[in-house]
Design a protein around this motif. Structure first.
Motif, PDB file in Angstrom:
ATOM      1  N   ALA A  96       2.467   1.955  -3.356  1.00  0.00           N
ATOM      2  CA  ALA A  96       1.466   2.553  -4.451  1.00  0.00           C
ATOM      3  C   ALA A  96       1.440   4.079  -4.034  1.00  0.00           C
ATOM      4  N   GLN A  97       1.470   4.405  -2.722  1.00  0.00           N
ATOM      5  CA  GLN A  97       1.192   5.643  -2.218  1.00  0.00           C
ATOM      6  C   GLN A  97       2.330   6.637  -2.748  1.00  0.00           C
TER       7      GLN A  97
ATOM      8  N   LEU B  56       0.829  -1.197   0.118  1.00  0.00           N
ATOM      9  CA  LEU B  56       0.101   0.120  -0.009  1.00  0.00           C
ATOM     10  C   LEU B  56       0.627   1.120   0.049  1.00  0.00           C
ATOM     11  N   ILE B  57       1.915   1.149   0.682  1.00  0.00           N
ATOM     12  CA  ILE B  57       2.740   2.410   0.899  1.00  0.00           C
ATOM     13  C   ILE B  57       3.657   2.509  -0.580  1.00  0.00           C
TER      14      ILE B  57
END
Lengths: 403, 403
Positions: A177-178, A174-175
């Motif tokens: 992608a962030q 998730l990070i």
């Protein structure tokens, strides 16, 4: 209406969970994902438990929705050139291949930056290349153990354990992608791509330290580390007459509402429990009191009571019961779907709402190599070249069967 | 060199963890964060455990690095107008205020979109506004319980519990920052802002389902849900003679290396353990074997052995021992710092590396309202206006003391 990443192309040189989570998020927002797999396929195809067909495990399906698969044998002398031609057409490259192997394949950040200055190259590593653990192999549990996630359980119960999810992989995906989103924003300003390094250990250690350094943030330490409310071994759903319920009563108003709801209004003026500060200092007693307070009524009655007293409370869900949760069904987070090759399945939806436009629900996860010829055609390979690559064994194509 | 979000201004109408995580990420990438607090201050100032001064708990410090604090009494008739004037100058608004309260304050997405069409309005909610749980109050543990996180522990050990971290808050804060990045990218294309809704329940339920729907992804189910390796109650750091060690041996090469390292080469051809598929089917036996295999030597010896056999393994860290971890020290993830008001502290660094430029290390977390006058001045308020707002009690200014 399209997603914010509509029109972007991503080369996904990753497998198992951390990379696929990252590219899954990018897919959900409209990017095209080219998932490059070895002839063995993403390990999760097999490691992901039961499926109707080999290589199509349920867990694989749920992490690879909306992606296209090309299967290349990167040990084949011609595959490296194919890989590079695909990479040069992409906006984003995501990989959790170790840095030295990236170099051998010619897809490391430095090599790619020369040929494709607009490329955003995202390398997810176990440990930052600027520290002494650089290059050490990493898997989710190793990261959970070295980053202090397992240590939080020891602080809670005396015994270390891992979270029963691939939480390090999932969170770092998730990070990644962030951080890619931020780099895309910057590319619009500068016209240039860049390389990102996402070290799992540093990210998860930072996560744990933010949560639990607490009194040890000060030098000298003001006390033992840890948020004692969160570390309480009683931090669990509360038993009711017929199951469990999840209650959170943090503010004074909520705690007082809880005391009223359980018929103990005198606790509102009890010096141990009257204020946030008092309850924090007496976490053990407060949680012990809560643990046994709800066994006299069924869950549904408590939910009504807590609603009346404005105490945050929700039903407890098992993994199974999520499938029938009315909110998840109503919002499309859980829906029934006919997978084109795997038959009737459940599909997991996209959780976030963007008023500027969202990608349509994603197609189901692909079989190994299902999109190889189409991906090469779009990359400018002629039909003859594609046939030749397949004949030489550099490109593996499926015939409806899985490996 | 500056971070990718350099020049962006964020109004942070959030508190405790989920919103502060999101704006913390934005700060780390160079955005200016205006943290608006009520006269009581962010609840985490008190709820975050011990500090040297009231309202400056260690946990608060670690989630609020690099932010500026303004303290407004939003119940005061003049404060609403002040809030709005600040908001109109911002690129991004992050809030976990419930939607109805946002409307009362005039900072809901629809109202703001009219006045500030380039604003990205990010509302973090417990439950999506398009489903039956809309508007229900949510805290981390409630979300962990209803989303199946606690259910994963029941599937593992028979007893539900929460992860001993605010994992729902923390993960959803990371996701909010991620979605804001995508909206920023789109704004560069379209010139328009948009509103984002980040529902914690849907995000965490999706997280759990991706991890563990497994064989139940198929209709009818092919078996019980869950990745049985991850759900094993033995999924924990392994005991050594003098502590714990974290080992992951997933591929055949790694598992075989593990068997060699522990002096049991015959297991490489044991039909229960020879292949990924076999080990997955015999997870219980495989994990039981591993749990007792390492008690004969100290951790350091095992680390050497596993390095030699290319088996991923790392030391186990407690929360405390992270502070002396050589990699975290070398990479600046843990450093010593003199906090301007709180004295000697540890600072947690930024984990990710961006070749296009990174923001300098962030200043320490602010006292309540410390930057109020400066923020208003930058927003075009005159010195007289600021004085008057303070005299009327709409603006709270600090005098070096905390509440």
């Amino acid at each position: 209406m399209a997603g914010p990443l509509d029109g972007l192309r991503v080369l996904d040189l990753s497998s198992v969970v951390v990379g696929p989570v990252c590219t899954g998020v990018l897919a959900e927002q409209g990017a095209e994902i080219i998932k490059l797999e070895s002839p063995e396929g993403d390990l999760l195809r097999k490691l992901g438990g039961k499926g109707r067909n080999p290589g199509m495990a349920g867990k694989f399906l749920n992490f690879n929705r909306g992606k296209r698969s090309i299967c290349l044998d990167l040990k084949h002398p011609r595959a490296k050139d194919v890989l590079r031609r695909i990479a040069l057409r992409c906006d984003i490259l995501v990989t959790n291949i170790r840095p030295d192997a990236q170099k051998r394949l010619g897809v490391d950040a430095a090599t790619m930056a020369e040929a494709a200055p607009r490329l955003i190259h995202c390398s997810i590593v176990g440990f930052g290349t600027d520290g002494p653990y650089a290059g050490k192999p990493a898997y989710d549990t190793v990261i959970q153990g070295v980053s202090g996630v397992a240590g939080c359980f020891e602080a809670s119960t005396g015994e270390p354990r891992y979270v029963p999810m691939l939480v390090a992989d999932h969170v770092c995906g998730l990070i990644a992608a962030q951080q890619i989103g931020f780099a895309l924003y910057r590319r619009e300003k500068t016209g240039r791509g860049e390389s990102l390094e996402i070290p799992m250990f540093e990210n998860m250690a930072g996560f744990v330290l933010q949560e639990h350094l607490g009194a040890m943030s000060f030098r000298p330490a003001l006390g033992v580390p840890g948020d004692l409310r969160v570390l309480s071994p009683e931090a669990r759903p509360l038993k009711t007459q017929d199951g469990y319920i999840c209650v959170s009563a943090n503010t004074d108003a909520q705690a007082h509402g809880f005391f009223d709801a359980i018929g103990r209004p005198e606790l509102k003026t009890d010096p141990r429990f009257a204020t946030v500060t008092a309850r924090t200092a007496n976490t053990k007693d407060y949680f012990a009191l809560r643990a046994t307070a709800l066994t006299g009524r069924p869950t549904a009655e408590w939910l009504d009571l807590f609603t009346r007293y404005d105490v945050p409370a929700m039903p407890y869900n098992t993994i199974e019961s999520l499938l029938t949760d009315p909110h998840l069904r109503a919002t499309g987070m859980v829906r029934e779907e006919e997978h084109p090759t795997e038959g009737p399945t459940f599909a997991i939806g996209a959780p976030n709402k963007l008023s500027g436009g969202m990608a349509p629900p994603l197609p189901a996860a692909p079989r190994l190599g299902a999109d190889g010829p189409a991906i090469l055609e779009a990359a400018g390979f002629s039909a003859d070249e594609i046939t030749e690559l397949a004949q030489h064994g550099a490109l593996k194509t499926t015939t409806g069967e899985t490996p």
